[in-house]
Motif scaffolding. Structure first.
Motif, mmCIF file in Angstrom:
data_model
loop_
_atom_site.group_PDB
_atom_site.id
_atom_site.type_symbol
_atom_site.label_atom_id
_atom_site.label_comp_id
_atom_site.label_asym_id
_atom_site.label_seq_id
_atom_site.Cartn_x
_atom_site.Cartn_y
_atom_site.Cartn_z
ATOM 1 N N CYS A 181 -6.218 0.997 -0.232
ATOM 2 C CA CYS A 181 -4.836 0.490 -0.722
ATOM 3 C C CYS A 181 -5.027 0.606 -1.843
ATOM 4 O O CYS A 181 -5.132 0.063 -3.319
ATOM 5 C CB CYS A 181 -4.440 -1.072 -0.332
ATOM 6 S SG CYS A 181 -2.804 -1.400 -0.570
ATOM 7 N N ASN A 182 -4.082 2.294 -2.669
ATOM 8 C CA ASN A 182 -3.744 2.619 -3.657
ATOM 9 C C ASN A 182 -5.468 2.641 -4.859
ATOM 10 O O ASN A 182 -4.786 2.795 -6.030
ATOM 11 C CB ASN A 182 -2.794 1.274 -4.761
ATOM 12 C CG ASN A 182 -1.091 0.876 -3.429
ATOM 13 O OD1 ASN A 182 -1.179 1.869 -2.973
ATOM 14 N ND2 ASN A 182 -1.210 -0.673 -3.797
ATOM 15 N N PRO A 229 -4.422 1.192 5.212
ATOM 16 C CA PRO A 229 -5.512 -0.635 4.738
ATOM 17 C C PRO A 229 -5.447 -1.126 5.631
ATOM 18 O O PRO A 229 -6.429 -0.870 7.269
ATOM 19 C CB PRO A 229 -3.773 -0.350 4.997
ATOM 20 C CG PRO A 229 -3.679 -0.004 5.916
ATOM 21 C CD PRO A 229 -3.565 1.557 5.200
ATOM 22 N N ALA A 243 -3.926 -3.894 -5.599
ATOM 23 C CA ALA A 243 -5.284 -2.938 -4.688
ATOM 24 C C ALA A 243 -6.816 -3.350 -4.429
ATOM 25 O O ALA A 243 -6.801 -4.639 -4.509
ATOM 26 C CB ALA A 243 -5.420 -1.329 -6.091
ATOM 27 N N SER A 261 -2.491 5.778 1.182
ATOM 28 C CA SER A 261 -3.785 4.518 1.496
ATOM 29 C C SER A 261 -4.393 4.062 3.481
ATOM 30 O O SER A 261 -4.283 4.496 4.270
ATOM 31 C CB SER A 261 -3.096 3.172 1.195
ATOM 32 O OG SER A 261 -2.745 2.817 0.328
ATOM 33 N N CYS A 264 1.191 -0.687 -0.477
ATOM 34 C CA CYS A 264 0.202 0.144 -0.364
ATOM 35 C C CYS A 264 0.688 1.393 -0.310
ATOM 36 O O CYS A 264 1.430 1.768 0.874
ATOM 37 C CB CYS A 264 -1.182 -0.037 1.383
ATOM 38 S SG CYS A 264 -1.620 -1.509 1.286
#
Length: 522
Positions: free
Chosen positions: A86-87, A62, A413, A60, A56
Protein backbone atom coordinates in the motif's frame (compact mmCIF):
# COMPACT_ATOMS: atom_id res chain seq x y z
CA UNK A 1 36.50 -28.95 1.85
CA UNK A 2 37.10 -31.00 5.01
CA UNK A 3 39.55 -28.36 6.23
CA UNK A 4 36.83 -25.72 5.93
CA UNK A 5 34.31 -27.92 7.77
CA UNK A 6 36.85 -28.73 10.46
CA UNK A 7 37.60 -25.03 10.98
CA UNK A 8 33.89 -24.25 11.31
CA UNK A 9 33.38 -27.09 13.79
CA UNK A 10 36.31 -25.89 15.91
CA UNK A 11 34.97 -22.33 15.76
CA UNK A 12 31.51 -23.52 16.82
CA UNK A 13 33.03 -25.44 19.73
CA UNK A 14 35.00 -22.43 20.94
CA UNK A 15 31.96 -20.19 20.58
CA UNK A 16 29.97 -22.62 22.73
CA UNK A 17 32.77 -22.65 25.30
CA UNK A 18 32.83 -18.86 25.37
CA UNK A 19 29.11 -18.76 26.11
CA UNK A 20 29.67 -20.98 29.13
CA UNK A 21 32.96 -19.63 30.44
CA UNK A 22 32.84 -15.87 29.98
CA UNK A 23 29.76 -15.34 32.20
CA UNK A 24 31.61 -17.31 34.87
CA UNK A 25 34.47 -14.81 34.60
CA UNK A 26 32.03 -11.92 34.85
CA UNK A 27 30.38 -13.45 37.90
CA UNK A 28 33.77 -13.98 39.50
CA UNK A 29 34.84 -10.41 38.89
CA UNK A 30 31.38 -9.17 39.91
CA UNK A 31 29.62 -6.27 38.22
CA UNK A 32 30.03 -2.98 40.03
CA UNK A 33 27.27 -2.35 42.58
CA UNK A 34 24.69 0.09 41.28
CA UNK A 35 22.21 2.48 42.76
CA UNK A 36 18.93 0.67 42.06
CA UNK A 37 16.75 3.34 43.63
CA UNK A 38 14.24 5.26 41.55
CA UNK A 39 10.53 5.72 41.31
CA UNK A 40 8.66 2.67 40.02
CA UNK A 41 5.52 3.17 37.94
CA UNK A 42 3.15 0.37 36.99
CA UNK A 43 0.23 0.39 34.58
CA UNK A 44 -2.28 -2.31 33.80
CA UNK A 45 -4.12 -0.47 31.08
CA UNK A 46 -4.36 -2.00 27.60
CA UNK A 47 -4.62 0.28 24.58
CA UNK A 48 -7.83 -0.36 22.68
CA UNK A 49 -7.47 1.76 19.54
CA UNK A 50 -5.56 1.23 16.30
CA UNK A 51 -3.89 3.75 14.04
CA UNK A 52 -6.13 4.96 11.25
CA UNK A 53 -5.84 2.79 8.15
CA UNK A 54 -3.77 3.89 5.18
CA UNK A 55 -5.62 5.10 2.09
CA UNK A 56 -4.03 2.91 -0.58
CA UNK A 57 -3.34 4.58 -3.93
CA UNK A 58 -3.47 3.17 -7.47
CA UNK A 59 -1.43 0.04 -8.08
CA UNK A 60 -1.55 -1.10 -4.45
CA UNK A 61 -2.22 -4.70 -3.44
CA UNK A 62 -4.02 -4.10 -0.15
CA UNK A 63 -4.61 -6.48 2.74
CA UNK A 64 -7.78 -8.53 2.51
CA UNK A 65 -8.83 -8.47 6.15
CA UNK A 66 -8.02 -6.72 9.40
CA UNK A 67 -5.22 -4.16 9.35
CA UNK A 68 -1.97 -6.11 9.75
CA UNK A 69 -3.53 -9.58 9.39
CA UNK A 70 -2.60 -12.25 6.86
CA UNK A 71 -5.76 -14.39 7.05
CA UNK A 72 -5.63 -18.17 7.17
CA UNK A 73 -7.36 -18.40 3.79
CA UNK A 74 -4.64 -16.24 2.20
CA UNK A 75 -1.90 -18.33 3.76
CA UNK A 76 -3.44 -21.63 2.69
CA UNK A 77 -4.50 -20.55 -0.81
CA UNK A 78 -1.08 -19.15 -1.69
CA UNK A 79 -2.31 -15.53 -1.87
CA UNK A 80 0.29 -14.51 0.74
CA UNK A 81 3.09 -15.58 -1.62
CA UNK A 82 2.21 -12.54 -3.75
CA UNK A 83 2.70 -10.11 -0.85
CA UNK A 84 0.71 -7.02 0.07
CA UNK A 85 1.57 -3.38 -0.49
CA UNK A 86 0.00 0.00 0.00
CA UNK A 87 1.76 3.14 -1.27
CA UNK A 88 5.11 1.32 -1.30
CA UNK A 89 6.81 -0.36 -4.23
CA UNK A 90 9.78 -2.68 -4.17
CA UNK A 91 12.80 -1.47 -6.14
CA UNK A 92 15.17 -4.40 -5.68
CA UNK A 93 16.64 -6.86 -3.24
CA UNK A 94 19.11 -9.59 -2.40
CA UNK A 95 17.72 -12.60 -0.54
CA UNK A 96 20.85 -14.70 -0.06
CA UNK A 97 20.24 -17.31 2.64
CA UNK A 98 17.90 -14.94 4.48
CA UNK A 99 18.68 -12.22 7.01
CA UNK A 100 19.26 -12.49 10.73
CA UNK A 101 17.21 -10.59 13.28
CA UNK A 102 18.66 -7.08 12.97
CA UNK A 103 20.63 -5.86 9.96
CA UNK A 104 22.25 -2.48 9.31
CA UNK A 105 23.24 -0.23 6.41
CA UNK A 106 25.61 2.60 5.63
CA UNK A 107 26.27 4.68 2.53
CA UNK A 108 25.48 2.39 -0.44
CA UNK A 109 25.89 -0.84 1.52
CA UNK A 110 23.90 -3.17 3.72
CA UNK A 111 25.04 -5.69 6.33
CA UNK A 112 22.76 -8.69 6.73
CA UNK A 113 22.69 -9.93 10.30
CA UNK A 114 23.71 -13.55 10.94
CA UNK A 115 21.97 -16.29 12.87
CA UNK A 116 23.66 -19.28 14.51
CA UNK A 117 23.91 -22.11 13.49
CA UNK A 118 22.79 -21.17 9.97
CA UNK A 119 25.67 -18.69 9.93
CA UNK A 120 28.02 -21.68 9.60
CA UNK A 121 26.11 -23.33 6.76
CA UNK A 122 26.29 -22.92 3.01
CA UNK A 123 28.77 -21.38 0.61
CA UNK A 124 28.56 -17.97 2.34
CA UNK A 125 28.91 -17.80 6.11
CA UNK A 126 28.77 -15.00 8.65
CA UNK A 127 27.51 -11.48 7.89
CA UNK A 128 26.84 -10.85 4.21
CA UNK A 129 27.87 -7.42 2.87
CA UNK A 130 25.69 -6.10 0.03
CA UNK A 131 26.56 -3.30 -2.39
CA UNK A 132 23.34 -1.44 -3.27
CA UNK A 133 24.91 1.28 -5.40
CA UNK A 134 22.18 0.28 -7.83
CA UNK A 135 19.14 -0.08 -5.53
CA UNK A 136 17.37 -2.06 -8.24
CA UNK A 137 20.14 -4.65 -8.34
CA UNK A 138 21.96 -5.06 -5.00
CA UNK A 139 24.99 -7.35 -5.23
CA UNK A 140 26.85 -9.33 -2.55
CA UNK A 141 30.49 -8.38 -2.07
CA UNK A 142 32.22 -10.07 0.88
CA UNK A 143 31.26 -11.86 4.07
CA UNK A 144 32.49 -11.07 7.57
CA UNK A 145 33.61 -14.29 9.20
CA UNK A 146 35.18 -13.24 12.49
CA UNK A 147 33.93 -15.35 15.44
CA UNK A 148 31.33 -12.75 16.49
CA UNK A 149 29.88 -12.75 12.98
CA UNK A 150 29.79 -16.55 12.77
CA UNK A 151 28.26 -16.85 16.24
CA UNK A 152 25.17 -14.90 15.14
CA UNK A 153 24.73 -11.17 15.67
CA UNK A 154 21.13 -11.25 16.98
CA UNK A 155 20.17 -7.57 17.69
CA UNK A 156 23.71 -6.25 18.09
CA UNK A 157 24.77 -5.33 14.54
CA UNK A 158 24.86 -1.52 14.47
CA UNK A 159 26.51 1.28 12.49
CA UNK A 160 27.82 4.65 13.67
CA UNK A 161 27.74 6.72 10.51
CA UNK A 162 29.87 9.67 11.62
CA UNK A 163 32.71 7.43 12.80
CA UNK A 164 32.18 4.96 9.96
CA UNK A 165 32.16 2.00 12.31
CA UNK A 166 30.25 -1.28 12.25
CA UNK A 167 30.07 -3.35 15.45
CA UNK A 168 28.51 -6.70 16.22
CA UNK A 169 28.67 -9.16 19.09
CA UNK A 170 28.40 -12.94 19.03
CA UNK A 171 25.04 -14.28 20.24
CA UNK A 172 24.62 -17.99 19.44
CA UNK A 173 21.24 -18.46 21.16
CA UNK A 174 19.54 -15.59 22.99
CA UNK A 175 22.65 -14.98 25.09
CA UNK A 176 26.27 -14.69 24.04
CA UNK A 177 29.51 -13.66 25.69
CA UNK A 178 33.02 -12.48 24.98
CA UNK A 179 32.85 -11.84 21.22
CA UNK A 180 32.80 -8.35 19.68
CA UNK A 181 34.27 -7.17 16.40
CA UNK A 182 34.74 -3.59 15.14
CA UNK A 183 35.04 -2.70 11.45
CA UNK A 184 36.09 0.38 9.53
CA UNK A 185 33.41 0.86 6.85
CA UNK A 186 34.85 3.92 5.11
CA UNK A 187 34.90 1.56 2.12
CA UNK A 188 31.46 0.25 2.95
CA UNK A 189 31.52 -2.67 0.52
CA UNK A 190 34.74 -4.03 2.02
CA UNK A 191 34.76 -3.57 5.82
CA UNK A 192 38.17 -3.75 7.48
CA UNK A 193 38.54 -5.42 10.87
CA UNK A 194 40.01 -3.05 13.44
CA UNK A 195 40.36 -5.26 16.53
CA UNK A 196 42.08 -8.55 15.74
CA UNK A 197 42.86 -8.88 19.45
CA UNK A 198 40.39 -8.53 22.33
CA UNK A 199 36.86 -9.52 21.30
CA UNK A 200 37.92 -11.19 18.04
CA UNK A 201 40.81 -13.47 19.03
CA UNK A 202 39.11 -16.44 20.70
CA UNK A 203 41.90 -16.47 23.29
CA UNK A 204 41.06 -12.88 24.31
CA UNK A 205 37.31 -12.67 25.03
CA UNK A 206 35.89 -9.41 26.32
CA UNK A 207 34.15 -9.65 29.72
CA UNK A 208 30.68 -8.90 28.32
CA UNK A 209 27.42 -10.71 27.81
CA UNK A 210 25.48 -10.01 24.66
CA UNK A 211 22.05 -10.10 23.12
CA UNK A 212 21.65 -6.57 21.87
CA UNK A 213 23.91 -3.54 21.52
CA UNK A 214 24.21 -0.04 20.21
CA UNK A 215 26.23 3.16 20.13
CA UNK A 216 26.13 6.28 22.23
CA UNK A 217 25.40 9.28 19.97
CA UNK A 218 29.08 10.34 19.89
CA UNK A 219 30.14 6.83 18.87
CA UNK A 220 32.70 6.54 21.66
CA UNK A 221 30.78 3.93 23.65
CA UNK A 222 29.17 0.70 22.51
CA UNK A 223 26.67 -0.55 25.07
CA UNK A 224 26.00 -4.30 25.20
CA UNK A 225 23.10 -5.96 26.99
CA UNK A 226 22.67 -9.58 27.88
CA UNK A 227 19.20 -11.03 28.31
CA UNK A 228 20.10 -11.90 31.92
CA UNK A 229 20.30 -8.21 32.90
CA UNK A 230 24.02 -7.37 32.68
CA UNK A 231 24.74 -4.05 30.95
CA UNK A 232 28.27 -3.32 29.73
CA UNK A 233 29.90 -0.14 28.42
CA UNK A 234 32.68 -0.77 25.90
CA UNK A 235 34.98 2.16 25.21
CA UNK A 236 35.68 2.62 21.49
CA UNK A 237 37.71 5.82 21.68
CA UNK A 238 40.40 3.66 20.12
CA UNK A 239 38.35 1.21 18.02
CA UNK A 240 41.36 -1.07 17.64
CA UNK A 241 41.30 -1.70 21.38
CA UNK A 242 37.73 -2.09 22.71
CA UNK A 243 37.78 -1.96 26.50
CA UNK A 244 35.04 -2.57 29.06
CA UNK A 245 34.96 0.52 31.28
CA UNK A 246 31.78 -0.14 33.24
CA UNK A 247 29.45 -3.03 33.92
CA UNK A 248 26.45 -3.64 36.12
CA UNK A 249 23.58 -5.98 36.71
CA UNK A 250 20.46 -3.91 36.16
CA UNK A 251 17.73 -6.37 37.14
CA UNK A 252 16.27 -9.73 36.25
CA UNK A 253 16.15 -9.08 32.52
CA UNK A 254 17.46 -6.57 30.01
CA UNK A 255 16.88 -6.07 26.32
CA UNK A 256 17.45 -3.19 23.92
CA UNK A 257 17.55 0.49 24.70
CA UNK A 258 17.67 4.04 23.45
CA UNK A 259 20.14 6.75 24.44
CA UNK A 260 19.59 10.48 24.85
CA UNK A 261 21.31 12.83 22.41
CA UNK A 262 23.90 13.85 25.02
CA UNK A 263 24.61 10.26 26.07
CA UNK A 264 23.61 10.98 29.68
CA UNK A 265 20.47 8.84 29.79
CA UNK A 266 19.96 5.25 28.72
CA UNK A 267 16.41 3.90 28.43
CA UNK A 268 16.85 0.18 29.10
CA UNK A 269 14.05 -2.17 28.06
CA UNK A 270 12.78 -4.94 30.32
CA UNK A 271 11.78 -8.27 28.84
CA UNK A 272 8.89 -8.53 31.27
CA UNK A 273 7.32 -5.35 29.84
CA UNK A 274 8.67 -1.94 30.81
CA UNK A 275 11.85 0.12 30.94
CA UNK A 276 14.30 1.79 33.30
CA UNK A 277 15.66 5.29 32.91
CA UNK A 278 19.36 5.20 33.80
CA UNK A 279 21.69 8.11 34.48
CA UNK A 280 24.79 7.20 32.47
CA UNK A 281 26.42 10.63 32.64
CA UNK A 282 29.37 9.38 34.73
CA UNK A 283 30.21 6.78 32.08
CA UNK A 284 29.72 9.33 29.32
CA UNK A 285 32.20 11.68 31.08
CA UNK A 286 34.58 8.75 31.74
CA UNK A 287 34.58 9.42 35.48
CA UNK A 288 36.82 7.22 37.58
CA UNK A 289 34.74 4.61 39.45
CA UNK A 290 31.66 5.66 37.45
CA UNK A 291 28.26 4.69 38.83
CA UNK A 292 24.96 4.36 36.97
CA UNK A 293 21.89 5.57 38.85
CA UNK A 294 18.34 4.46 38.19
CA UNK A 295 16.15 7.54 37.80
CA UNK A 296 12.86 5.71 37.33
CA UNK A 297 11.42 2.39 36.29
CA UNK A 298 8.20 1.60 34.46
CA UNK A 299 6.33 -1.66 34.03
CA UNK A 300 3.20 -2.47 32.09
CA UNK A 301 1.02 -5.41 31.12
CA UNK A 302 0.12 -4.21 27.61
CA UNK A 303 2.92 -6.01 25.78
CA UNK A 304 6.14 -7.64 26.91
CA UNK A 305 9.70 -8.34 25.73
CA UNK A 306 10.04 -4.56 25.40
CA UNK A 307 12.52 -4.08 22.57
CA UNK A 308 13.97 -0.56 22.27
CA UNK A 309 13.23 3.15 22.59
CA UNK A 310 13.74 6.10 20.27
CA UNK A 311 14.22 9.43 22.10
CA UNK A 312 12.56 12.31 20.22
CA UNK A 313 11.37 15.83 20.89
CA UNK A 314 8.31 17.73 19.69
CA UNK A 315 8.75 21.49 20.03
CA UNK A 316 11.39 20.82 22.66
CA UNK A 317 9.25 18.42 24.71
CA UNK A 318 10.98 15.02 25.19
CA UNK A 319 9.28 11.70 24.47
CA UNK A 320 10.17 8.10 23.76
CA UNK A 321 8.73 5.85 21.10
CA UNK A 322 9.08 2.49 22.87
CA UNK A 323 8.47 -0.80 21.06
CA UNK A 324 7.15 -4.04 22.57
CA UNK A 325 8.28 -7.24 20.87
CA UNK A 326 5.57 -9.47 22.31
CA UNK A 327 1.99 -9.53 23.50
CA UNK A 328 0.65 -7.12 20.84
CA UNK A 329 1.85 -4.13 22.88
CA UNK A 330 2.68 -2.13 19.75
CA UNK A 331 4.60 1.14 20.08
CA UNK A 332 4.12 3.37 23.11
CA UNK A 333 4.58 7.15 23.28
CA UNK A 334 6.11 7.95 26.68
CA UNK A 335 6.35 11.49 28.05
CA UNK A 336 9.71 11.88 29.82
CA UNK A 337 9.65 15.64 30.53
CA UNK A 338 9.53 14.72 34.22
CA UNK A 339 11.92 11.80 34.02
CA UNK A 340 11.19 10.68 37.58
CA UNK A 341 7.55 10.33 36.59
CA UNK A 342 7.41 9.06 32.98
CA UNK A 343 3.94 8.46 31.59
CA UNK A 344 2.47 6.55 28.65
CA UNK A 345 0.43 9.11 26.72
CA UNK A 346 -0.41 7.28 23.49
CA UNK A 347 -0.05 3.92 21.75
CA UNK A 348 0.30 2.76 18.15
CA UNK A 349 -1.26 -0.56 17.24
CA UNK A 350 -2.72 -2.29 14.21
CA UNK A 351 -6.26 -3.68 14.23
CA UNK A 352 -4.91 -7.23 14.54
CA UNK A 353 -3.27 -6.19 17.85
CA UNK A 354 -6.47 -5.06 19.56
CA UNK A 355 -7.86 -7.18 22.41
CA UNK A 356 -11.08 -7.97 20.53
CA UNK A 357 -9.07 -9.32 17.58
CA UNK A 358 -6.58 -11.55 19.37
CA UNK A 359 -8.76 -14.57 18.57
CA UNK A 360 -8.43 -13.73 14.85
CA UNK A 361 -4.68 -13.36 15.40
CA UNK A 362 -4.50 -16.91 16.72
CA UNK A 363 -6.65 -18.24 13.87
CA UNK A 364 -4.31 -16.94 11.17
CA UNK A 365 -1.04 -17.05 13.12
CA UNK A 366 -1.09 -20.79 13.88
CA UNK A 367 1.50 -22.58 11.80
CA UNK A 368 3.51 -19.39 11.41
CA UNK A 369 5.82 -20.16 14.36
CA UNK A 370 6.65 -18.24 17.53
CA UNK A 371 5.87 -14.71 16.32
CA UNK A 372 2.65 -13.44 14.83
CA UNK A 373 1.83 -9.76 14.34
CA UNK A 374 4.25 -8.09 16.73
CA UNK A 375 6.07 -4.78 16.44
CA UNK A 376 9.82 -5.24 16.73
CA UNK A 377 12.19 -2.45 15.63
CA UNK A 378 11.38 1.05 14.37
CA UNK A 379 13.05 4.21 13.10
CA UNK A 380 11.92 7.83 12.92
CA UNK A 381 12.81 10.09 10.00
CA UNK A 382 14.45 12.62 12.34
CA UNK A 383 14.80 12.92 16.12
CA UNK A 384 13.53 16.51 16.38
CA UNK A 385 9.89 16.97 15.36
CA UNK A 386 9.77 13.64 13.50
CA UNK A 387 7.17 13.31 10.79
CA UNK A 388 7.15 9.56 10.14
CA UNK A 389 7.83 6.25 11.87
CA UNK A 390 8.72 3.06 9.98
CA UNK A 391 8.66 -0.31 11.74
CA UNK A 392 9.39 -3.95 11.16
CA UNK A 393 6.12 -5.52 12.39
CA UNK A 394 7.05 -9.21 12.01
CA UNK A 395 4.24 -11.01 10.11
CA UNK A 396 2.54 -7.69 9.30
CA UNK A 397 5.61 -6.63 7.30
CA UNK A 398 6.91 -3.05 7.12
CA UNK A 399 4.48 -0.44 8.48
CA UNK A 400 4.80 3.33 8.04
CA UNK A 401 2.98 5.93 10.13
CA UNK A 402 2.47 9.69 10.00
CA UNK A 403 3.55 10.86 13.46
CA UNK A 404 3.65 14.61 12.76
CA UNK A 405 1.04 14.80 15.51
CA UNK A 406 2.05 12.01 17.91
CA UNK A 407 -1.41 12.06 19.46
CA UNK A 408 -3.18 11.48 16.13
CA UNK A 409 -1.16 8.78 14.38
CA UNK A 410 -2.22 7.54 10.96
CA UNK A 411 -0.82 4.68 8.93
CA UNK A 412 0.23 5.90 5.49
CA UNK A 413 1.82 2.84 3.87
CA UNK A 414 2.84 -0.78 4.30
CA UNK A 415 4.77 -3.49 2.51
CA UNK A 416 4.38 -7.13 3.50
CA UNK A 417 6.78 -9.07 1.26
CA UNK A 418 5.88 -12.27 -0.58
CA UNK A 419 5.77 -15.31 1.67
CA UNK A 420 8.34 -18.03 1.01
CA UNK A 421 5.83 -20.75 1.87
CA UNK A 422 7.40 -24.18 2.38
CA UNK A 423 10.84 -22.95 1.29
CA UNK A 424 12.33 -23.38 4.76
CA UNK A 425 15.42 -25.28 3.62
CA UNK A 426 16.43 -22.44 1.28
CA UNK A 427 16.81 -19.98 4.16
CA UNK A 428 19.54 -21.27 6.46
CA UNK A 429 20.19 -17.79 7.88
CA UNK A 430 16.52 -16.94 8.52
CA UNK A 431 15.33 -16.94 12.14
CA UNK A 432 11.86 -17.62 10.77
CA UNK A 433 12.97 -20.81 9.04
CA UNK A 434 14.95 -21.92 12.10
CA UNK A 435 12.08 -21.23 14.53
CA UNK A 436 9.58 -23.02 12.32
CA UNK A 437 10.17 -26.33 14.01
CA UNK A 438 7.17 -25.08 16.02
CA UNK A 439 3.96 -23.61 14.68
CA UNK A 440 2.41 -21.96 17.74
CA UNK A 441 2.66 -18.12 18.04
CA UNK A 442 4.11 -18.20 21.55
CA UNK A 443 4.78 -14.45 21.73
CA UNK A 444 1.01 -13.88 21.52
CA UNK A 445 0.32 -15.83 24.74
CA UNK A 446 0.06 -12.84 27.12
CA UNK A 447 -2.31 -11.06 24.74
CA UNK A 448 -4.46 -14.19 24.50
CA UNK A 449 -4.65 -14.35 28.29
CA UNK A 450 -5.56 -10.66 28.61
CA UNK A 451 -8.20 -10.95 25.92
CA UNK A 452 -9.70 -14.01 27.60
CA UNK A 453 -9.73 -12.37 31.04
CA UNK A 454 -11.46 -9.37 29.49
CA UNK A 455 -14.13 -11.59 27.95
CA UNK A 456 -13.08 -10.62 24.42
CA UNK A 457 -11.58 -13.92 23.26
CA UNK A 458 -13.97 -16.06 21.25
CA UNK A 459 -12.67 -19.60 20.94
CA UNK A 460 -14.76 -20.19 17.84
CA UNK A 461 -13.14 -17.19 16.13
CA UNK A 462 -9.72 -18.54 17.07
CA UNK A 463 -10.32 -21.77 15.18
CA UNK A 464 -9.26 -22.14 11.56
CA UNK A 465 -8.00 -24.86 9.20
CA UNK A 466 -4.54 -24.05 10.61
CA UNK A 467 -5.44 -24.75 14.25
CA UNK A 468 -3.70 -28.12 14.29
CA UNK A 469 -0.37 -26.73 13.04
CA UNK A 470 1.48 -26.85 16.36
CA UNK A 471 4.72 -28.02 14.74
CA UNK A 472 6.45 -27.39 11.43
CA UNK A 473 5.70 -23.75 10.61
CA UNK A 474 5.25 -23.12 6.89
CA UNK A 475 6.70 -19.61 6.26
CA UNK A 476 3.29 -18.43 5.02
CA UNK A 477 4.35 -14.87 5.85
CA UNK A 478 7.79 -13.32 6.20
CA UNK A 479 9.11 -12.05 9.52
CA UNK A 480 10.24 -8.42 9.40
CA UNK A 481 12.33 -7.67 12.48
CA UNK A 482 14.86 -5.09 11.34
CA UNK A 483 14.43 -1.30 11.55
CA UNK A 484 13.90 0.29 8.12
CA UNK A 485 16.40 3.03 7.29
CA UNK A 486 15.08 6.28 5.84
CA UNK A 487 16.76 7.44 2.62
CA UNK A 488 14.60 10.18 1.16
CA UNK A 489 11.48 8.39 -0.07
CA UNK A 490 13.31 5.06 -0.01
CA UNK A 491 13.45 2.58 2.84
CA UNK A 492 16.26 0.05 3.12
CA UNK A 493 15.35 -2.94 5.24
CA UNK A 494 15.91 -6.66 5.73
CA UNK A 495 13.31 -9.31 6.52
CA UNK A 496 14.06 -12.87 7.58
CA UNK A 497 13.07 -14.76 4.43
CA UNK A 498 13.25 -12.10 1.68
CA UNK A 499 16.59 -10.76 2.92
CA UNK A 500 17.69 -7.23 2.02
CA UNK A 501 15.21 -5.04 0.14
CA UNK A 502 15.05 -1.50 -1.21
CA UNK A 503 11.56 0.00 -1.09
CA UNK A 504 10.08 3.28 -2.34
CA UNK A 505 7.41 5.23 -0.51
CA UNK A 506 4.90 7.10 -2.65
CA UNK A 507 5.44 10.85 -2.88
CA UNK A 508 1.67 11.21 -2.51
CA UNK A 509 1.86 10.18 1.15
CA UNK A 510 5.33 11.25 2.30
CA UNK A 511 7.63 14.21 1.72
CA UNK A 512 11.04 13.81 3.35
CA UNK A 513 12.08 16.74 5.57
CA UNK A 514 15.19 18.63 4.51
CA UNK A 515 16.97 17.48 7.68
CA UNK A 516 15.90 13.84 7.44
CA UNK A 517 18.09 11.62 9.63
CA UNK A 518 17.04 8.05 10.16
CA UNK A 519 17.18 7.34 13.90
CA UNK A 520 16.68 4.12 15.88
CA UNK A 521 17.86 5.39 19.25
CA UNK A 522 21.22 3.61 19.55
Amino acid sequence: MWGIVSTRVRCAAVIAAAVVLVPVGIATAGPSSQDSSGVVHETGEVATHAAARADCGPGSRPESGLQGDVPAVDRDSGRSTEGYDCNITRIGGFAGDGAGIVSASYDHCAYMGSLFPGSLVGPETGVQVVDASDPADPRPTVTLTEPAMLAGTWESLKVHAERELLVGTGVPALLGAGLLSVYDISDCAHPRLLNPGAGTDLRMPLPITAHEGGFSPDGLTYWSTGAEGVLSAVDLTDPTDPTVIWQGWMGMSGHGFGISSDGNRLYLSNNFGGLSILDTSAVQRRDADAQVRQVASMSWTDGWATQHSIPVTYDGHPYLFTVDEGGSGGVKLIDIADEANPAIVNSIKLEINLPENIDSQVASGMGGSAFAYESHYCSVDRPVNPTALACGWVSSGIRVFDIGDPFDVKEIAYYNPPAMTSRNLERSNSPHALASVIGVPLLSAPAVLQSAIGGQFDLAEAESPRSGMVVAGDLSTDWCFSPPEWRGNDLWVSCSDNGFMTLRLSEDVYTPPADQRSTIGS
